[in-house]
Design a protein around this motif. Structure first.
Motif, PDB file in Angstrom:
ATOM      1  N   GLU A  62       0.841  -1.202   0.000  1.00  0.00           N
ATOM      2  CA  GLU A  62       0.000   0.000   0.000  1.00  0.00           C
ATOM      3  C   GLU A  62       0.872   1.247   0.000  1.00  0.00           C
ATOM      4  OE1 GLU A  62      -2.922   0.070   3.104  1.00  0.00           O
ATOM      5  OE2 GLU A  62      -3.326  -2.073   2.888  1.00  0.00           O
ATOM      6  N   ILE A  63       1.915   1.229   0.819  1.00  0.00           N
ATOM      7  CA  ILE A  63       2.831   2.369   0.918  1.00  0.00           C
ATOM      8  C   ILE A  63       3.540   2.601  -0.410  1.00  0.00           C
ATOM      9  CG2 ILE A  63       5.049   3.081   1.917  1.00  0.00           C
ATOM     10  CD1 ILE A  63       3.995   1.996   4.611  1.00  0.00           C
ATOM     11  N   ARG A  64       3.976   1.534  -1.050  1.00  0.00           N
ATOM     12  CA  ARG A  64       4.666   1.683  -2.335  1.00  0.00           C
ATOM     13  C   ARG A  64       3.736   2.286  -3.388  1.00  0.00           C
ATOM     14  NH1 ARG A  64       7.673  -4.161  -1.899  1.00  0.00           N
ATOM     15  NH2 ARG A  64       9.446  -3.464  -0.632  1.00  0.00           N
ATOM     16  N   GLU A  65       2.491   1.876  -3.361  1.00  0.00           N
ATOM     17  CA  GLU A  65       1.521   2.435  -4.301  1.00  0.00           C
ATOM     18  C   GLU A  65       1.331   3.923  -4.052  1.00  0.00           C
ATOM     19  OE1 GLU A  65      -2.107   0.223  -4.127  1.00  0.00           O
ATOM     20  OE2 GLU A  65      -1.182  -1.653  -4.787  1.00  0.00           O
ATOM     21  N   GLU A  66       1.259   4.305  -2.773  1.00  0.00           N
ATOM     22  CA  GLU A  66       1.102   5.721  -2.438  1.00  0.00           C
ATOM     23  C   GLU A  66       2.322   6.521  -2.860  1.00  0.00           C
ATOM     24  OE1 GLU A  66      -0.944   7.362   0.842  1.00  0.00           O
ATOM     25  OE2 GLU A  66      -1.360   5.402   1.719  1.00  0.00           O
ATOM     26  N   LEU A  67       3.498   5.957  -2.664  1.00  0.00           N
ATOM     27  CA  LEU A  67       4.728   6.647  -3.049  1.00  0.00           C
ATOM     28  C   LEU A  67       4.761   6.888  -4.554  1.00  0.00           C
ATOM     29  CD1 LEU A  67       7.364   4.826  -0.791  1.00  0.00           C
ATOM     30  CD2 LEU A  67       6.565   7.184  -0.546  1.00  0.00           C
ATOM     31  N   HIS A  68       4.400   5.886  -5.325  1.00  0.00           N
ATOM     32  CA  HIS A  68       4.413   6.036  -6.785  1.00  0.00           C
ATOM     33  C   HIS A  68       3.337   7.008  -7.253  1.00  0.00           C
ATOM     34  CE1 HIS A  68       7.539   3.264  -8.147  1.00  0.00           C
ATOM     35  NE2 HIS A  68       7.206   2.492  -7.122  1.00  0.00           N
ATOM     36  N   ALA A  69       2.248   7.084  -6.501  1.00  0.00           N
ATOM     37  CA  ALA A  69       1.184   8.039  -6.838  1.00  0.00           C
ATOM     38  C   ALA A  69       1.637   9.478  -6.609  1.00  0.00           C
ATOM     39  CB  ALA A  69      -0.062   7.748  -6.007  1.00  0.00           C
ATOM     40  N   LEU A  70       2.627   9.647  -5.727  1.00  0.00           N
ATOM     41  CA  LEU A  70       3.151  10.982  -5.396  1.00  0.00           C
ATOM     42  C   LEU A  70       4.400  11.332  -6.208  1.00  0.00           C
ATOM     43  CD1 LEU A  70       2.805  10.703  -1.499  1.00  0.00           C
ATOM     44  CD2 LEU A  70       1.447  12.201  -2.990  1.00  0.00           C
ATOM     45  N   GLN A  71       4.750  10.493  -7.149  1.00  0.00           N
ATOM     46  CA  GLN A  71       5.990  10.666  -7.911  1.00  0.00           C
ATOM     47  C   GLN A  71       6.031  11.963  -8.712  1.00  0.00           C
ATOM     48  OE1 GLN A  71       6.715   8.135 -11.422  1.00  0.00           O
ATOM     49  NE2 GLN A  71       8.721   7.665 -10.547  1.00  0.00           N
ATOM     50  N   ASP A  72       7.193  12.604  -8.647  1.00  0.00           N
ATOM     51  CA  ASP A  72       7.489  13.786  -9.465  1.00  0.00           C
ATOM     52  C   ASP A  72       8.777  13.442 -10.218  1.00  0.00           C
ATOM     53  OD1 ASP A  72       8.586  16.188 -10.425  1.00  0.00           O
ATOM     54  OD2 ASP A  72       7.601  17.366  -8.866  1.00  0.00           O
ATOM     55  N   VAL A  73       8.663  13.134 -11.482  1.00  0.00           N
ATOM     56  CA  VAL A  73       9.806  12.645 -12.268  1.00  0.00           C
ATOM     57  C   VAL A  73      10.932  13.669 -12.347  1.00  0.00           C
ATOM     58  CG1 VAL A  73      10.562  11.829 -14.526  1.00  0.00           C
ATOM     59  CG2 VAL A  73       8.374  11.062 -13.597  1.00  0.00           C
ATOM     60  N   LYS A 115       0.545   5.982  12.427  1.00  0.00           N
ATOM     61  CA  LYS A 115      -0.564   5.673  13.338  1.00  0.00           C
ATOM     62  C   LYS A 115      -1.190   4.306  13.055  1.00  0.00           C
ATOM     63  CE  LYS A 115      -1.679  10.609  13.540  1.00  0.00           C
ATOM     64  NZ  LYS A 115      -2.682  11.661  13.180  1.00  0.00           N
ATOM     65  N   ARG A 116      -0.798   3.694  11.960  1.00  0.00           N
ATOM     66  CA  ARG A 116      -1.374   2.394  11.600  1.00  0.00           C
ATOM     67  C   ARG A 116      -0.864   1.302  12.546  1.00  0.00           C
ATOM     68  NH1 ARG A 116      -2.536   2.030   5.899  1.00  0.00           N
ATOM     69  NH2 ARG A 116      -2.774  -0.212   6.242  1.00  0.00           N
ATOM     70  N   ARG A 158       6.888  13.495   4.545  1.00  0.00           N
ATOM     71  CA  ARG A 158       6.619  13.778   5.966  1.00  0.00           C
ATOM     72  C   ARG A 158       5.129  13.638   6.276  1.00  0.00           C
ATOM     73  NH1 ARG A 158      11.017  15.792   8.619  1.00  0.00           N
ATOM     74  NH2 ARG A 158      12.649  16.831   7.386  1.00  0.00           N
ATOM     75  N   LYS A 159       4.303  14.118   5.383  1.00  0.00           N
ATOM     76  CA  LYS A 159       2.853  14.032   5.562  1.00  0.00           C
ATOM     77  C   LYS A 159       2.410  12.568   5.577  1.00  0.00           C
ATOM     78  CE  LYS A 159       0.628  16.941   3.058  1.00  0.00           C
ATOM     79  NZ  LYS A 159      -0.060  17.573   1.879  1.00  0.00           N
ATOM     80  N   LEU A 160       2.964  11.786   4.658  1.00  0.00           N
ATOM     81  CA  LEU A 160       2.623  10.370   4.595  1.00  0.00           C
ATOM     82  C   LEU A 160       3.112   9.638   5.840  1.00  0.00           C
ATOM     83  CD1 LEU A 160       1.459   7.958   3.039  1.00  0.00           C
ATOM     84  CD2 LEU A 160       3.667   7.770   1.835  1.00  0.00           C
ATOM     85  N   ALA A 161       4.299   9.992   6.309  1.00  0.00           N
ATOM     86  CA  ALA A 161       4.858   9.354   7.512  1.00  0.00           C
ATOM     87  C   ALA A 161       3.953   9.569   8.718  1.00  0.00           C
ATOM     88  CB  ALA A 161       6.255   9.904   7.794  1.00  0.00           C
TER      89      ALA A 161
END
Length: 227
Positions: A5-16, A51-52, A43-46
């Motif tokens: 899930e985290i990896r998907e979120e990271l890729h969704a936030l990608q700025d090439v 909290k999970r 930082r926002k994602l962290a």
């Protein structure tokens, strides 16, 4: 799996474009290690995922595949409010830290209220064989023990380090430049007596000359101490 899930979120936030820029700042890592998530987003994602209840799954999955996962891991550790838990997670993660950015941006908030306990850990980390564990130890000394909790003996902990690693020596120089700005008289002795290796000695002076926290008179004197 929370890690997926985290990896998907990271890729969704990608700025090439940011990925390309960032990879150039950290030359010891392959460009393919970077996703390209900007620091504020990490930082926002962290703060959100910390909290999970199952965040331990992600923290235990080491080594991570990308720089961005390591950054996220560092920011999650920085959010841990229980000192002992924070140290446990740090001890697991530090051997896997492989770049200056992850090392330098990991700054646990809980350390501010536990400096007496932190000092013992710093003494252990600073003699590690791991480059970024040593760098982290020096930075914690710089961040927490150059003001009201300063003791001149801490300068010796850093000065006696001998390393072939650029990122360790650069941090030693940064530490002494900061020490000269905050504890000038005590730190100056180490420069006057040339107790640092030549490259580190000169780099510390250079950083002081570039600093706004050092007076012009002090800068002129330090210039004369270059080797």
């Amino acid at each position: 799996m929370i890690t997926e899930e985290i990896r998907e979120e990271l890729h969704a936030l990608q700025d090439v474009s940011y990925r390309d820029f960032q990879s150039g700042l950290i030359p010891n890592l392959s460009k393919k290690c970077f996703i390209g998530v900007r620091t504020p987003e990490l930082r926002k994602l962290a703060k959100k995922v910390a909290k999970r209840e199952n965040i331990g799954e992600f923290l235990n999955e080491l080594p991570h595949n990308t720089f961005d996962e390591n950054q996220l891991h560092a920011f999650i550790i920085s959010e841990i409010k229980d000192y002992d838990k924070c140290i446990d997670e740090l001890e697991k993660f530090l051997p896997y830290v492989d770049n200056w950015a992850t090392c330098d941006q990991m700054s646990p908030k809980v350390f501010k209220k536990n400096r007496d306990l932190l000092l013992g850990c710093i003494r252990e980390w600073i003699v590690s064989d791991e480059t970024y564990t040593v760098r982290f130890a020096i930075r914690m000394l710089m961040s927490h023990f150059l003001d009201k909790d300063f003791d001149a003996s801490y300068l010796e902990l850093v000065a006696k380090i001998r390393s072939e690693e650029y990122y360790v020596n650069m941090m030693i120089a940064w530490y002494f430049a900061t020490a000269l700005a905050k504890q000038y008289e005590e730190a100056l002795l180490y420069i006057e007596e040339r107790r640092l290796e030549t490259w580190t000695h000169n780099k510390a002076i250079q950083k002081c000359i570039e600093s706004r926290r050092i007076t012009e008179k002090q800068k002129e004197y330090l210039k004369g101490l270059k080797v």
